[in-house]
Write an enzyme that holds these catalytic residues in place. Structure first.
Site, PDB file in Angstrom:
ATOM      1  N   GLU B  50       0.812  -1.219   0.000  1.00  0.00           N
ATOM      2  CA  GLU B  50       0.000   0.000   0.000  1.00  0.00           C
ATOM      3  C   GLU B  50       0.849   1.274   0.000  1.00  0.00           C
ATOM      4  OE1 GLU B  50      -0.548  -2.602   1.968  1.00  0.00           O
ATOM      5  OE2 GLU B  50      -2.670  -3.172   1.838  1.00  0.00           O
ATOM      6  N   PHE B 112     -11.941  -6.462  13.767  1.00  0.00           N
ATOM      7  CA  PHE B 112     -10.820  -6.949  12.959  1.00  0.00           C
ATOM      8  C   PHE B 112     -10.447  -5.906  11.896  1.00  0.00           C
ATOM      9  CE2 PHE B 112      -9.401  -9.344   9.140  1.00  0.00           C
ATOM     10  CZ  PHE B 112      -8.182  -9.775   9.647  1.00  0.00           C
ATOM     11  N   GLN B 113      -9.194  -5.585  11.825  1.00  0.00           N
ATOM     12  CA  GLN B 113      -8.645  -4.599  10.874  1.00  0.00           C
ATOM     13  C   GLN B 113      -9.279  -3.216  11.037  1.00  0.00           C
ATOM     14  OE1 GLN B 113      -8.367  -6.323   6.866  1.00  0.00           O
ATOM     15  NE2 GLN B 113      -6.396  -7.181   7.447  1.00  0.00           N
ATOM     16  N   LYS B 162     -17.381   0.108   5.330  1.00  0.00           N
ATOM     17  CA  LYS B 162     -17.843  -0.896   4.368  1.00  0.00           C
ATOM     18  C   LYS B 162     -19.360  -0.818   4.138  1.00  0.00           C
ATOM     19  CE  LYS B 162     -17.295  -5.741   3.156  1.00  0.00           C
ATOM     20  NZ  LYS B 162     -16.770  -7.042   3.564  1.00  0.00           N
ATOM     21  N   MET B 474      24.748   8.010   2.517  1.00  0.00           N
ATOM     22  CA  MET B 474      24.672   9.339   3.122  1.00  0.00           C
ATOM     23  C   MET B 474      24.927   9.257   4.630  1.00  0.00           C
ATOM     24  SD  MET B 474      24.445  12.481   2.514  1.00  0.00           S
ATOM     25  CE  MET B 474      23.504  13.139   1.136  1.00  0.00           C
TER      26      MET B 474
END
Lengths: 155, 563
Positions: B50, B112-113, B162, B474
């Site tokens: 993502e 959940f999630q 949802k 760096m």
């Protein structure tokens, strides 16, 4: 040099807006001394009053960053009339007559009393509320709640 | 008409002219993905992480100037996206990010999630929304695009539960939008502009300080006109590379920690700074008390909170850079005397001759600066150059012959390793006719290397040039200069076989150990038009110079490495 400043913010009355304001202060390390928020009469806006502290540069940034938030309609720090409310709880054994006399000098009165405690209230400017706190120190207050400043534009 | 929430989203994307969406499905985004399956007006690029979806949308936005769009699912899908969102926020890139969320009935139950996505994105978005009812969705979608692309651009996040994505409601998409509380100022104050023009006329050592806001406002033409009329020397920030183009006579190069000697000296000795969409980042100013001490400052920026944030400004002008510069040009074009600062320009030429931006080339070992210059020579103004973050990024900013804005795509404000490959992917989607090259380091490339697969599967031929020095270069450089060469955890001695790695994803790989092999490999990769990775073995101990140590004055530069 740090100075204290009270800022009034008019915001859209939507969920999460207070979190945006307080998050801005928290994320940038700005201090909130007092905060007050309530919906405005007959409108979709709320008024938030924040007392904060900082040098001129910090205060200028606070104003700019607040203005940048999408739900903020107006931010101002013009002259305002400000009042603060305070609730103080005492043991019932304290001299309630003396306390009543003191509180009446600060726009206050006995609000509630039960078998254990008496609760007094007062409305006044912040500095006078500080004076009141000094005056009632010897009565051993059991608990104190201050509202933060309630303000309205004077002009 | 009546539509469900997911279909409303599809219609909004169509209305906003969205052509490419980058995303990754998941449970809470299933309704959205079901509608994506049925539509055919935009391309959906299925990334492998993502974070890459947001970086790709970001690269798309930087390359095209349009709003980039990413869709992710709830919980970890969203938290993975946060680095991408923060990257875009720091660089003021217009994005709309849609995340799935658990149904409204489960919000707050630790389902959940479930994650407080709007709480997390609040400090790193221009604005965000949790959609609580279907009626508000059309308005929110319209507002999101409007807010993302207007004023100072930035990412806007919509958290879509949802059940809302499945609920049917009336869809009446607003054609225009006006928000009572959000009205960016585009036109600068006329009196302030007049004062600024007068200051420019009177200045003997003026300097244009060009920032990334000049790209957002498409101000190139007006700035070039200002340069042409006034001959005022100009410097660019990292984010502004390409605004003037390397063949512009006024340009002194990049300013700041790894800026050119002449650019940093000009900044230190100017008597008037004309800041155009630049925000006085600490990497540019160095020690503030020593910064541009003798200069008055004109600051033109669309974001009022950027003005006088770091340094006190003498001529603040809130407005769109392009519009304000056009007005200044109008005031100066008939009566500007360039001779007033001829001495200044001559002295800057001497500074440039004293310490030009250069490197010691070698035929024994590949020098990264040579590689960068060679890339510029081979692709000849026909490429997007994206980078990750580190030495390779700075060499690129210093040595690549940029010719136009939006050519250089790099994470400036947040400095996000792992940005380059997905951003290059997004840029290629924005303009498939251009070559898209990601210049990375052997440390950075591993942070989103899974996107090689996306590029292969989606046929997005991105060329990755990995400047491989087996170091986090760096950080190693800082350890070398400031930590007595205690190279704590920066030695990447053991790295994967990058050629086999890219081949395993279905791309082509090359090892380049000398100039010939590099040149051949790059030309071959371009002609094959495939996903490619060039493992370029460069001088391990090469440093980025000049360098202003953190907290040091801009004029105190390290110009040479210790031998």
């Amino acid at each position: 040099m740090d100075c204290q400043k009270t800022i009034t913010i008019i915001v859209l009355n939507e969920h999460g807006v207070l979190s945006r304001i307080s998050g801005l202060f928290a994320g940038r390390g700005y201090n909130i001394e007092a905060l007050n928020v309530a919906p405005m009469l007959d409108s979709k806006f709320s008024k938030i009053t924040i007392t904060t502290k900082g040098d001129n540069k910090v205060l200028e940034q606070i104003l700019k960053q607040l203005n940048k938030l999408i739900p903020v309609l107006k931010v101002y720090e013009s002259d305002f009339c400000g009042l603060e409310a305070i609730l103080i709880k005492f043991d019932i054994k304290e001299s309630l007559n003396e306390l009543s006399a003191i509180f009446s000098g600060y726009g206050g009165r006995l609000l509630e009393v039960n078998e254990k405690f008496a609760v007094f209230m007062a409305y006044d400017t912040s500095s006078r509320i500080n004076n009141l706190l000094q005056a009632i120190k010897s009565f051993s207050p059991r608990d104190i709640t201050r509202s933060g400043i309630l303000s309205i534009e004077a002009n | 008409m009546e539509l469900n929430g997911s279909l409303m989203l599809m219609h909004a994307l169509k209305n906003e002219g969205v052509k490419v969406v980058f995303g990754y499905p998941g449970g809470a985004a299933l309704n959205i993905y079901d509608e994506i399956y049925k539509q055919d007006f935009f391309r959906h690029v299925l990334v492998r992480h993502e974070q890459a979806a947001v970086h790709a949308a970001d690269g798309y936005a930087r390359a095209s100037g349009e709003v980039g769009v990413a869709i992710v699912t709830s919980g970890p899908g969203f938290t993975n996206a946060v680095t991408g969102i923060a990257t875009a926020y720091m660089d003021s890139i217009p994005l709309v990010i849609i995340s799935g969320q658990v149904p409204t009935t489960l919000i707050g139950t630790d389902a959940f999630q479930e994650i407080d996505a709007v709480g997390i994105s609040r400090p790193c978005t221009k604005h965000n929304y949790l959609v609580k009812d279907i009626q508000s969705l059309p308005r929110i979608l319209k507002e999101a695009f409007f807010i993302a692309r207007s004023g100072r651009p930035g990412p806007v996040h919509i958290d879509l539960p949802k059940d809302i994505s499945a609920t049917i409601g009336e869809f009446d998409y607003p054609q225009t939008i006006s928000l009572e509380t959000y009205k960016p100022t585009y036109k600068g104050n006329a009196r302030q502009i007049q004062k600024a023009a007068t200051a420019i006329k009177e200045s003997k050592r003026p300097l244009l300080y060009i920032g990334g806001g000049s790209i957002s406002s498409n101000a190139r033409d007006s700035i070039l006109k200002l340069c042409e009329i006034t001959k005022i020397p100009a410097i660019e920030t990292l984010m502004a590379r390409g605004v003037l183009g390397s063949d512009c006579e006024n340009l002194l190069g990049m300013v700041g920690m790894h800026g050119s000697y002449v650019a940093n000296m000009a900044m230190s000795e100017a008597d008037l700074l004309i800041a155009l969409g630049a925000r006085f980042d600490d990497r540019v100013t160095g020690k503030l008390s020593e910064f541009a001490k003798g200069a008055d400052i004109i600051h033109i920026d669309i974001d009022p909170s950027s003005i006088s944030k770091i340094v006190q400004v003498d001529y603040p002008i809130v407005g769109d850079v392009s519009s304000v510069v056009c007005e200044i040009v109008e005031l100066l074009k008939d009566n500007y005397n360039c001779e007033i600062h001829k001495t200044w320009r001559d002295s800057l030429k001497k500074y440039n001759a004293l310490h030009p931006l250069s490197f010691k080339d070698s035929n024994e070992v590949l020098k990264p600066q040579w590689v960068i210059q060679k890339v510029g020579e081979i692709v000849s103004k026909n490429a997007f150059i994206s980078t990750d973050v580190g030495q390779h990024q700075m060499w690129c900013a210093q040595f690549y012959p940029f010719s136009s804005p939006r050519e250089f795509i790099t994470s400036g404000g947040l400095g996000t390793m792992g940005f380059g490959l997905p951003a290059a992917m997004g840029a290629k989607c924005a303009n498939p006719s251009k070559i898209s090259i990601n210049i990375s380091g052997d440390g950075s490339i591993l942070m989103n290397i899974q996107e090689l697969l996306t590029c292969v599967v989606e046929n997005i031929p991105v060329i990755n040039i990995v400047l491989n020095n087996n170091y986090l270069g760096m950080v190693r450089q800082w350890q070398s200069f400031f930590y007595d060469e205690r190279f704590s955890n920066t030695n990447l001695e053991i790295q994967p076989d990058f050629v086999k790695l890219v081949e395993s994803f279905g791309g082509v790989g090359y090892v380049c150990e000398d100039k010939d092999s590099f040149e051949k490999a790059l030309k071959d990769a371009i002609s094959q038009n495939k996903v490619a990775l060039l493992d370029v073995r460069i001088d391990r101990m090469e440093n980025v110079l000049p360098m202003v140590p953190t907290g040091g004055a801009l004029f105190n530069m390290i110009l040479e490495s210790k031998e």
